[in-house]
Design an enzyme around this catalytic site. Structure first.
Site, PDB file in Angstrom:
ATOM      1  N   HIS A 144       0.812  -1.206   0.000  1.00  0.00           N
ATOM      2  CA  HIS A 144       0.000   0.000   0.000  1.00  0.00           C
ATOM      3  C   HIS A 144       0.851   1.264   0.000  1.00  0.00           C
ATOM      4  CE1 HIS A 144      -4.237  -1.593   1.009  1.00  0.00           C
ATOM      5  NE2 HIS A 144      -3.514  -2.556   0.457  1.00  0.00           N
ATOM      6  N   HIS A 156      -2.227 -12.197  -2.614  1.00  0.00           N
ATOM      7  CA  HIS A 156      -3.262 -12.910  -1.872  1.00  0.00           C
ATOM      8  C   HIS A 156      -2.901 -14.367  -1.609  1.00  0.00           C
ATOM      9  CE1 HIS A 156      -6.409  -9.756  -3.387  1.00  0.00           C
ATOM     10  NE2 HIS A 156      -5.554  -9.275  -2.499  1.00  0.00           N
TER      11      HIS A 156
END
EC number: 1.11.1.21
Length: 724
Positions: free
Chosen positions: A99, A267
């Site tokens: 992020h 993920h």
């Protein structure tokens, strides 16, 4: 401040308003006034390390091996105040790095992890960054230990890289060298929305067409890094989500294979958190009460941590073994059919149908409990979109290929905004030159500069041609991601040689003269172009009655077409250049604001901008040779005439429409000069006028020349990290 009581008993107001009153700033009172704040950021006064501190020098004493060992130990050193999922902080640290780096956008090079900007608002309080305040605090003991030898920017990115290594991925490499900033980046435009997660429609002309997202944005909603995991505007539609993923990641400089690898690899480990009521979370860090000490999103549910954690609102892990680098993401994505469901927090997510018990991940606190995995709309897009599916099926059949592709994509994601490889530091810097690093060979350093200058001076090229070509070559530089600049002489390659702003015919003429000179002396065309600009400036200085040499550093190299990713240079194409008084077409943003944006990307201050504008005008460097702003009768001489005549009260100024103005004699009304709004703002804006008046003074003619030379050299050398 303590409140005081009047004799009447009324409580008086503190005389310091501190942001608590309305209309308290000049821009509140006069919103149409040109706001120069973009040029006043990151002043040395805000840096607690002092002007003399050099991070790249400090890095030389960093014990990299010891640091990596400490970060690796941290991954499994679970803290009671914020326990690690399954005893491993890998997923959290990867999200922190992702992020941080993932806010980068190729359009203007802003965002990204290169400055540690995630420590400040608004990023530290974006909804998508919930709980990353805890990740930074977990890293604080390491930052405290290594001190100034380790920037927050480097540590944040290193944490995710080490996390992957600790879970089994062979990473591609890592480079130190990111320098911290010390206040928010107000120059970065994140969108016009007034609320977090406002509907995507607000930043699209047509949300059904992902390509219509407003430039320079790269995320679908305010407060997100890329796409809404629940679907476009929170409505599940994996096929539509795939189109928005493709556009978003392209704006982050990623192709389809890199995008699929990053989605699946991101993920493969960790989990999403939504086991509770998201509506009862406390405010984000910037809005939290002072006693929270920078922590946000406090959760009153149960323990508030561990299995009670609420972050995105989506709940569950993607894979069976979320702390292991494996092919589990593809095994579950393709191994089961999936159906829409809701998380405990009410978020839309996908659940597997009839999943085997042994394929379920265990609870983060109790390994005797197994829970359903989940997929987001973005994950399902990898299965639904035919292009992404083909790539992911290839990954699923070849774990080694997937791992290598992801490792390279992760390295690109986390290093894309660092600029040229010469800025990389550390033992794990890959030896391979990657095309997205804009590689440039080292040029010849030892040669007789004066002989080359004499050769250039004896050509028929004008001062305006020499200066304009050097400027156009150097102006592509942007300090946001350290791309562009004169080094490499990419102005002679596609696509730059054909950019309208570079006046292709004039450029070709100049290059046809300068290239044989470079060949004759065995030096780079890049050096020759900059030297030619310096020759033009020095001629103009002599024409003004002074004699000053423009500083020059040899060693620029010439890039080739094979070293140039032409498509990635398209966002660097200028659509306006206030310095050459040019606008490609009319835009919503004013030419003056576009000038400020370019000035900030070039790393220039407001005084330096003023000096360069005034000098470029009298040198006759306007695009197409227009006379707007050329307030002199001695064009080609580096005089202060622009400022003298701009501030002359013997003139009147008259708008003639379409951003053009006339300057006329106050007594006779005779026409004297034409101007654009970019020219006249240096007389109308009170701050810029104060600078203009300095250089209009009778005693500052020579001062102006020296100031122009210094600012000019700064632009020409902006990309010379090899000599800084």
């Amino acid at each position: 401040m303590e409140n005081l009581k009047h004799s009447s008993g009324d409580i008086s107001q503190c005389p310091f308003h501190g942001g608590n009153t309305t209309n308290e700033t000049n821009n509140d009172w006069w919103p149409n006034s040109l706001n120069l704040d973009i040029l006043h950021q990151h002043d040395t006064k805000v840096n607690p390390l002092g002007e003399e501190f050099n991070y790249h020098e400090a890095l030389k004493s960093l014990n990299v091996q010891a640091l990596k060992e400490d970060v690796t130990k941290l991954m499994t050193d679970s803290q009671d105040w914020w326990p690690a999922d399954w005893g491993h902080y890998g997923g959290l640290m990867i999200r922190l790095s992702w992020h941080s780096a993932g806010s980068y956008r190729v359009s203007d090079g802003r965002g990204g992890g290169g400055t540690g900007n995630q420590r400040f608002a608004p990023l530290n309080s974006w909804p998508d960054n919930a709980s990353l305040d805890k990740a930074r605090r977990l890293l604080w003991p390491i930052k405290k230990k290594y001190g100034d030898k380790l920037s927050w920017a480097d540590l944040i990115i290193l944490a995710g890289t080490i996390a992957y290594e600790s879970m089994g991925l062979k990473t591609y490499g890592f480079a130190f060298g990111r320098t911290d900033i010390w206040q928010p980046e107000k120059d970065t435009y994140w969108g016009n929305e007034k609320e977090w997660l406002a509907p995507s429609d607000e930043r699209y002309n047509d949300v059904e067409d992902a390509s219509t997202m407003e430039n320079p944005l790269a995320a679908v909603q305010m407060g997100l890094i890329y796409v809404n995991p629940e679907g476009v505007n929170g409505k599940s539609d994996p096929a539509k989500t795939a189109l928005h993923i493709r556009e978003t990641f392209a704006r982050m400089a990623m192709d389809d294979e890199e995008t699929a690898a990053l989605t699946a690899g991101g993920h493969t480990v960790g989990k999403a958190h939504g086991n509770g009521d998201a509506s009862i979370l406390g405010p984000e860090p910037e809005a939290a009460p002072i006693e929270n000490q920078g922590f946000g999103w406090s959760n009153p549910t149960g323990t508030g941590v561990g299995r009670d954690t609420v972050t995105s609102g989506i709940e569950g892990a993607w894979t069976t073994e979320p702390t292991k680098w494996d092919n589990g993401f593809f095994d579950l994505l393709f191994g089961y059919e999936w159906e829409l469901t809701k998380s405990p927090a009410g978020a839309t997510q996908w659940a597997p149908i009839n999943i085997k018990e042994e394929d379920k991940p265990v609870d983060v606190e109790d390994p005797s409990i197994r829970l359903n995995p989940m997929m987001t709309d973005a994950d399902m897009a990898m299965k639904v979109d035919p292009i992404y599916r083909e790539i992911c099926e290839k990954f699923s059949k070849d774990h080694q290929y997937f791992s290598e592709t992801f490792a390279r994509a992760w390295f690109k994601l986390t290093h894309r905004d660092m600029g040229p490889k010469v800025r990389y530091y550390g033992p794990d810097v890959p030896s391979e030159d990657l095309i997205w690093q804009d590689p440039i060979p080292i040029g010849k350093k030892e040669y007789d500069v004066n002989l080359v200058k004499e050769k250039i001076s004896n050509t028929d090229l004008t001062i305006a041609e020499l200066v304009s070509t050097a400027w156009d070559s150097a102006r592509t530089y942007r300090g946001s991601d350290m791309r562009g600049g004169a080094n490499g002489a990419r102005i002679r390659l596609a696509p730059q040689k054909d950019w309208a702003g570079n006046e292709p015919e004039r450029l070709a003429k100049v290059l046809n003269v300068l290239t044989p000179i470079a060949t004759e002396f065995g030096i780079s065309i890049a050096d020759t172009i900059v030297l030619a600009g310096n020759v033009g400036v020095e001629k103009a200085i002599k024409n003004a009655g002074f004699n000053t040499t423009v500083p020059f550093t040899t060693g620029r190299g010439d890039a080739t077409d094979e070293m140039t990713d032409a498509a990635s240079f398209e966002p660097l194409e200028p659509v306006a250049d206030g310095y050459r008084n040019w606008l490609k077409q009319e835009y919503i943003v004013s030419p003056e604001e576009m000038m400020l944006d370019k000035t900030q990307l070039l790393g220039l201050t407001a005084p330096e901008m003023t000096i360069l504008i005034g000098g470029m005008r009298v040198l006759g460097t306007n695009y197409g040779g227009t006379k707007h702003g050329v307030f002199t009768d001695n064009e080609g001489a580096l005089t202060n005439d622009f400022f003298v005549n701009l501030t002359d009260m013997g003139n009147t100024w008259k708008s003639v429409g379409e951003g053009l103005y006339e300057i006329r004699d106050r007594k006779t009304d005779a026409f004297k000069w034409s101007a654009t709004s970019v020219d006249l703002v240096f007389g109308s804006n009170s701050i810029l006028r104060s600078y203009a008046e300095v250089f209009a003074q009778d005693d500052n003619k020579e001062k102006f020349v020296h100031a122009f030379v210094k600012a000019w050299a700064k632009v020409m050398n902006a990309d010379r990290f090899d000599v800084k």
